[in-house]
Design an enzyme around this catalytic site. Structure first.
Site, PDB file in Angstrom:
ATOM      1  N   HIS A 121       0.855  -1.185   0.000  1.00  0.00           N
ATOM      2  CA  HIS A 121       0.000   0.000   0.000  1.00  0.00           C
ATOM      3  C   HIS A 121       0.892   1.236   0.000  1.00  0.00           C
ATOM      4  O   HIS A 121       2.021   1.206   0.502  1.00  0.00           O
ATOM      5  CB  HIS A 121      -0.867  -0.038   1.266  1.00  0.00           C
ATOM      6  CG  HIS A 121      -1.947   0.985   1.328  1.00  0.00           C
ATOM      7  ND1 HIS A 121      -1.701   2.298   1.686  1.00  0.00           N
ATOM      8  CD2 HIS A 121      -3.296   0.899   1.126  1.00  0.00           C
ATOM      9  CE1 HIS A 121      -2.840   2.973   1.690  1.00  0.00           C
ATOM     10  NE2 HIS A 121      -3.821   2.152   1.339  1.00  0.00           N
ATOM     11  N   ASP A 198       2.807  -4.183   8.162  1.00  0.00           N
ATOM     12  CA  ASP A 198       1.563  -3.463   7.917  1.00  0.00           C
ATOM     13  C   ASP A 198       0.432  -4.452   8.142  1.00  0.00           C
ATOM     14  O   ASP A 198       0.201  -5.344   7.329  1.00  0.00           O
ATOM     15  CB  ASP A 198       1.561  -2.919   6.481  1.00  0.00           C
ATOM     16  CG  ASP A 198       0.236  -2.274   6.090  1.00  0.00           C
ATOM     17  OD1 ASP A 198      -0.732  -2.352   6.871  1.00  0.00           O
ATOM     18  OD2 ASP A 198       0.163  -1.717   4.983  1.00  0.00           O
ATOM     19  N   GLN A 201      -4.764  -5.028   6.936  1.00  0.00           N
ATOM     20  CA  GLN A 201      -5.702  -6.003   6.375  1.00  0.00           C
ATOM     21  C   GLN A 201      -5.663  -7.350   7.089  1.00  0.00           C
ATOM     22  O   GLN A 201      -6.414  -8.261   6.731  1.00  0.00           O
ATOM     23  CB  GLN A 201      -5.415  -6.206   4.884  1.00  0.00           C
ATOM     24  CG  GLN A 201      -5.572  -4.959   4.039  1.00  0.00           C
ATOM     25  CD  GLN A 201      -7.000  -4.454   3.976  1.00  0.00           C
ATOM     26  OE1 GLN A 201      -7.954  -5.193   4.207  1.00  0.00           O
ATOM     27  NE2 GLN A 201      -7.159  -3.176   3.679  1.00  0.00           N
ATOM     28  N   LYS A 224     -11.042  -0.523  10.189  1.00  0.00           N
ATOM     29  CA  LYS A 224     -11.181  -1.720   9.364  1.00  0.00           C
ATOM     30  C   LYS A 224     -11.577  -2.942  10.194  1.00  0.00           C
ATOM     31  O   LYS A 224     -11.790  -4.023   9.650  1.00  0.00           O
ATOM     32  CB  LYS A 224      -9.876  -2.004   8.613  1.00  0.00           C
ATOM     33  CG  LYS A 224      -9.485  -0.932   7.603  1.00  0.00           C
ATOM     34  CD  LYS A 224      -8.192  -1.289   6.887  1.00  0.00           C
ATOM     35  CE  LYS A 224      -7.654  -0.144   6.051  1.00  0.00           C
ATOM     36  NZ  LYS A 224      -8.495   0.180   4.896  1.00  0.00           N
ATOM     37  N   CYS A 364      -4.745   2.418  -3.828  1.00  0.00           N
ATOM     38  CA  CYS A 364      -3.538   2.940  -3.172  1.00  0.00           C
ATOM     39  C   CYS A 364      -2.370   1.969  -3.334  1.00  0.00           C
ATOM     40  O   CYS A 364      -1.597   1.733  -2.403  1.00  0.00           O
ATOM     41  CB  CYS A 364      -3.788   3.221  -1.694  1.00  0.00           C
ATOM     42  SG  CYS A 364      -5.037   4.475  -1.397  1.00  0.00           S
TER      43      CYS A 364
END
Length: 409
Positions: A121, A198, A201, A224, A364
């Site tokens: 991302h 990261d 997700q 999220k 993104c």
């Protein structure tokens, strides 16, 4: 998991869009919020809205207890050793920028290497680009396999003794790929590098144990994972955070201020300048309670079944291209695709007319789009409140989209 009972706890799902029942398939962008989170936010503002840590009055004490209680919930959620390792931020982007601007800027020099992948991302690309420019470090990219996965052999070939930072997303927001973070972290550490993850997700969809992964930093966002917008988390190993300088100054992070110098509070507060995101943290704590009711393992299993069902159904549509691995075991609940000769924005527009919300664009992830040889894609993403019926409606909508544009052209 009783999906219908779960769906009843999300008021926004009980509505029509363009005269059709809403089918929400954009949770990778932001999840919907259950009643428990909405009511927790309302209760904070109605009953004990106050600043934290500063006042000794009753409302201040209640707000502080709720805020710090949320930090302990986050600690348990990712199995960190101490609340001192849990920093509240505005989101994943702020957390990753903090690592780059504080840790990386102070520890990198010319000739050092930062390793990321083509699937990242933008929030896990641009901070490293900027710190590389300032320090003279080199930014290197892990190659991807044909199906978009990362090979550990490629990791071993790319990460060298000059590598100081490896930063990889645990789950791709485009390909749905689940990356082998634990193994990548081991390779990074063997070469003297730190591992940044990261988790935007992954944290909402699967159980994360930072001690088992042995990552050095983990970033994720509340919005999220059924929580409010504007709140996120930076996890960092205590010894690394202790040796890092804050990048925002004022308010809560201060210990003593002299005329020409100042000192900072201990962890974690030295990284939380100004009035913190109190309501957001309290709401995130409620979201964690909600997710824990069902269990992250069960949520992951449910989403993987939905992904397998979607892959099977969508593969039968002539002219559709699906990106990422076709093996459901290698991916999370994200399916990104294009229909031949139809722009993904047009796909999303037709689906919206059917009450179906998907995402269209570059997500993104422009370097990944170039790697895929696509200017844009459409994406359907699933969460604990989605059903096979949602996917059936998606497939019906895709068939209708294809028929509509074949008639037009």
């Amino acid at each position: 998991m009783n999906i219908q009972d779960i769906r009843k706890q999300f008021p926004i799902l009980d509505q029509e869009v363009n005269g059709k029942p809403l089918v929400y398939l954009d949770s990778a962008a932001t999840s919907q919020k259950p009643v428990q989170v909405i009511e927790t936010l309302e209760r904070y503002y109605r009953e004990y809205n106050s600043n934290v840590h500063r006042g000794v009055h009753t409302l201040g004490t209640k707000a502080t207890d709720a805020y710090e209680g949320a930090r302990e919930k986050v600690r348990k959620f990712i199995n960190a050793k101490s609340i001192q390792e849990i920093i509240f931020t505005r989101g994943t982007t702020t957390a990753l920028n903090t690592v780059a601007a504080s840790y990386a800027a102070a520890n990198l020099k010319e000739g050092d290497e930062i390793v990321i992948s083509y699937m990242e991302h933008h929030s896990n690309i641009i901070p490293w680009q900027q710190v590389a420019k300032r320090t003279g470090a080199q930014l290197k990219y892990l190659p991807l396999q044909e199906d978009g996965t990362i090979s550990l052999d490629d990791v071993r070939a790319t990460v060298t003794s000059n590598t100081k930072i490896v930063s990889i997303m645990q789950v791709s927001n485009v390909l749905g790929v689940i990356n082998p973070i634990k193994e990548i972290a081991q390779i990074a550490h063997e070469n003297g590098a730190i591992m940044v993850v990261d988790g935007a997700q992954s944290a909402p969809h699967m159980k994360i144990d930072v001690q088992d992964l042995n990552c050095d930093f983990l970033a994720f966002s509340g919005h999220k994972m059924c929580g409010p917008t504007g709140i996120g988390v930076l996890y960092g190993k205590k010894h690394l955070l202790e040796n890092m300088e804050p990048i925002e100054f004022g308010g809560e992070m201060i210990d003593f201020v002299e005329l020409y110098d100042s000192t900072w509070k201990e962890l974690p507060w030295k990284f939380e300048g100004g009035t913190p995101i109190i309501a957001g943290a309290v709401g995130l704590g409620a979201a964690i309670d909600f997710l824990n009711e069902f269990g992250l393992d069960q949520i992951a299993e449910h989403e993987q079944k939905l992904a397998a069902y979607a892959l099977e159904k969508m593969a039968k549509i002539e002219g559709i291209q699906i990106y990422g691995p076709l093996d459901p075991a290698k991916r999370a609940g994200v399916v990104t695709f294009n229909i031949q000769d139809v722009h993904p924005h047009d796909v999303a527009t037709v689906l919206d007319a059917e009450g179906i919300a998907v995402r269209a664009g570059h997500h993104c992830a422009q370097p990944l789009m170039r790697w895929l040889k696509a200017t844009a894609t459409a994406r359907a993403s699933f969460y604990l409140y989605n059903t096979e019926e949602d996917i059936d409606k998606l497939v019906e909508g895709l068939v209708k989209t294809k028929e509509y544009f074949s008639d037009v052209f």
